[in-house]
Write a protein that holds these residues in place. Structure first.
Motif, PDB file in Angstrom:
ATOM      1  N   ARG A 123      13.099 -54.108  11.840  1.00 34.25           N
ATOM      2  CA  ARG A 123      14.425 -53.781  11.339  1.00 34.25           C
ATOM      3  C   ARG A 123      15.516 -54.258  12.284  1.00 34.25           C
ATOM      4  NH1 ARG A 123      16.779 -54.463   7.534  1.00 34.25           N
ATOM      5  NH2 ARG A 123      14.942 -53.652   6.466  1.00 34.25           N
ATOM      6  N   ALA A 182      13.404 -42.848  10.623  1.00 37.38           N
ATOM      7  CA  ALA A 182      12.748 -43.321   9.408  1.00 37.38           C
ATOM      8  C   ALA A 182      11.906 -42.209   8.802  1.00 37.38           C
ATOM      9  CB  ALA A 182      11.877 -44.517   9.725  1.00 37.38           C
ATOM     10  N   SER A 183      11.997 -42.040   7.493  1.00 36.40           N
ATOM     11  CA  SER A 183      11.258 -40.975   6.810  1.00 36.40           C
ATOM     12  C   SER A 183      10.229 -41.515   5.841  1.00 36.40           C
ATOM     13  CB  SER A 183      12.238 -40.046   6.078  1.00 36.40           C
ATOM     14  OG  SER A 183      13.031 -40.800   5.169  1.00 36.40           O
ATOM     15  N   GLU A 211       9.930 -47.387   5.582  1.00 33.56           N
ATOM     16  CA  GLU A 211      10.908 -47.373   6.665  1.00 33.56           C
ATOM     17  C   GLU A 211      10.228 -47.225   8.016  1.00 33.56           C
ATOM     18  OE1 GLU A 211      13.365 -44.156   5.484  1.00 33.56           O
ATOM     19  OE2 GLU A 211      14.702 -45.389   4.267  1.00 33.56           O
ATOM     20  N   ARG A 212       9.155 -46.426   8.055  1.00 27.94           N
ATOM     21  CA  ARG A 212       8.434 -46.292   9.327  1.00 27.94           C
ATOM     22  C   ARG A 212       7.806 -47.617   9.739  1.00 27.94           C
ATOM     23  NH1 ARG A 212       6.946 -41.159   7.125  1.00 27.94           N
ATOM     24  NH2 ARG A 212       4.942 -41.985   6.400  1.00 27.94           N
ATOM     25  N   GLU A 245       9.012 -50.598   8.955  1.00 24.80           N
ATOM     26  CA  GLU A 245      10.111 -51.458   9.374  1.00 24.80           C
ATOM     27  C   GLU A 245      10.616 -51.108  10.765  1.00 24.80           C
ATOM     28  OE1 GLU A 245      13.060 -50.977   6.400  1.00 24.80           O
ATOM     29  OE2 GLU A 245      11.987 -52.136   4.857  1.00 24.80           O
ATOM     30  N   ASN A 246      10.482 -49.852  11.152  1.00 20.54           N
ATOM     31  CA  ASN A 246      11.016 -49.409  12.437  1.00 20.54           C
ATOM     32  C   ASN A 246       9.932 -49.154  13.479  1.00 20.54           C
ATOM     33  OD1 ASN A 246      14.108 -48.859  12.073  1.00 20.54           O
ATOM     34  ND2 ASN A 246      13.152 -48.090  10.198  1.00 20.54           N
TER      35      ASN A 246
END
Length: 437
Positions: free
Chosen positions: A287, A230-231, A235-236, A238-239
């Protein structure tokens, strides 16, 4: 012999049994027609009752959808997948796999019916990944254990009449579970089914040329997403496992308090709560959970579309008086010794149209209880006759099989041929137990 008998039955059902959605449409027409012809209801009256009751199962529909979704989420988490795989590898042979899945389903269904539906289907999928076995019979074996639920710890009818202030308490008082669930005849029926059902399923294993195997697509599971890829900030998040753990762990702790401190029991809501929050913790990241949810929700279409139709059928059966008339028909030919048996058969027939234990008892109790008292029959045994009848024809009624079929990726016609054999054998065992023990 069972293999020989099962083969033409399975083929006949696969050829002529329609999809479960077609089945519920046919039941709707049958119930409406019977209400007009037998009960003398006008078409307009039946139409109003049907439409008015159509949304009566919305809450229950969501609960059943959550049984499917939360059970799938839990089973698809890496730790549970590894555990189910390890247990499945102990089977070793197709025959042992059939025996194991039947016993697991029987025990889980005896504890709680929602628990049994999900656990049996998930264990069957794990076995199918490890062993070359007929997938139809494997899933039918997982579903066959469901027949014991109303004689088990979550049986709604015996628990209802054991509760102070229940709606028939003024007529029969409170009947303790020692006279129903834990009576000798009920425990004997359960013991017989725990022995017979695994052996029956094992005996129905088809010849090598008739085996139907599962496809890899039917057993596919979403792969976990690695958080390090994740970038973006979103996204970070979510993960990251922290958000799942900060909410999921308190959910698990609540269940500890609910079961141990407050003395709560297993019911549909607590089972769903347990599955969901364990899945949140074990999937680690939001995620991964959402990826699994995408797969899980695909199987819920049958529940969403069919349950409102069953609510409409139940309304027709109850409001028109048809369910009561069916019960009275069986009561009219009974005596004190045979009333539990006829209660069992009448409940099995009514269950095809009113597939709800609590709803069915509300319909049949006003007929069965006065008859039991007038004939001098054992009231607790008559109530258990209704309970077992409600559970028995679930082997024929695809209503309760929908979550199992959704998890398995099969249709009703794939397993109902085997279930017809189950229906006959369990009917003999239960009927004999209610009458002679």
């Amino acid at each position: 012999m069972l293999k020989v008998v099962a083969r033409p039955v399975v083929r006949l059902v696969e050829r002529y049994l329609p999809d479960a959605y077609i089945f519920v449409l046919l039941l709707t027409l049958i119930a409406a027609g019977a209400a007009m012809l037998v009960e003398g209801q006008s078409p307009m009256a039946v139409l109003r009752v049907w439409g008015g009751g159509f949304w009566g199962l919305l809450s229950f529909s969501m609960q059943m959808l959550m049984v499917l979704v939360s059970g799938y989420l839990l089973a698809s988490s890496p730790p549970v997948r590894r555990g189910l795989t390890a247990l499945a590898r102990l089977a070793g042979t197709p025959g042992r796999a059939i025996l194991m899945v039947t016993l697991v389903s029987l025990m889980a269904s005896w504890i709680n019916w929602g628990f049994g539906l999900v656990i049996g289907a998930l264990f069957a999928r794990a076995l199918a990944r490890e062993i070359r076995v007929d997938y139809r019979l494997l899933i039918a074996s997982a579903y066959s254990g469901f027949v014991v639920w109303h004689g088990g710890l979550a049986g709604s009818i015996p628990l209802t009449i054991a509760t102070p202030g229940h709606f028939t308490a003024d007529r029969i008082g409170v009947i303790p579970t020692s006279e129903t669930l834990f009576s000798f005849y009920n425990l004997a029926i359960l013991a017989a089914l725990f022995v017979i059902m695994p052996l029956v399923n094992r005996a129905m294993m088809p010849d090598e040329r008739d085996i139907v195997l599962v496809t890899p697509e039917q057993l596919a599971e979403p792969e976990p997403v690695a958080g390090k890829d994740a970038s973006l900030p979103a996204e970070r998040l979510e993960n990251s496992p922290w958000l799942s753990w900060l909410v999921g762990i308190p959910g698990v702790l609540y269940l500890v308090v609910y079961f141990i401190v407050d003395g709560g029991g297993l019911n549909l809501n607590s089972v769903n709560f347990l599955f969901l929050f364990l899945a949140m913790v074990l999937h680690r990241t939001p995620r991964n959970l959402l990826n699994s949810l995408t797969e899980a929700i695909k199987g819920g279409a049958g529940i969403v579309i069919q349950f409102p139709f069953y609510a409409g059928i139940m309304a027709i059966m109850v409001e028109s008086g048809l369910a009561q008339s069916l019960s009275e028909l069986f009561v009219s030919i009974a005596d004190a010794d045979t009333l539990p048996f006829w209660s069992f058969l009448s409940a099995g027939l009514v269950n095809l149209f009113v597939p709800s234990g609590g709803g069915q008892w509300a319909v049949q109790a006003p007929v069965m209880l006065p008859a039991a008292q007038a004939l001098g029959a054992d009231v607790g045994r008559v109530a258990m006759g209704v309970a077992w009848g409600d559970a028995w024809t679930n082997l024929l009624q695809p209503f309760w099989a929908l979550p199992v079929l959704a998890i398995a990726g099969l249709g009703a016609r794939d397993i109902m041929g085997f279930c017809m054999i189950h229906l006959v054998i369990t009917g003999v065992v239960i009927g004999a137990g209610l009458t002679f023990l």
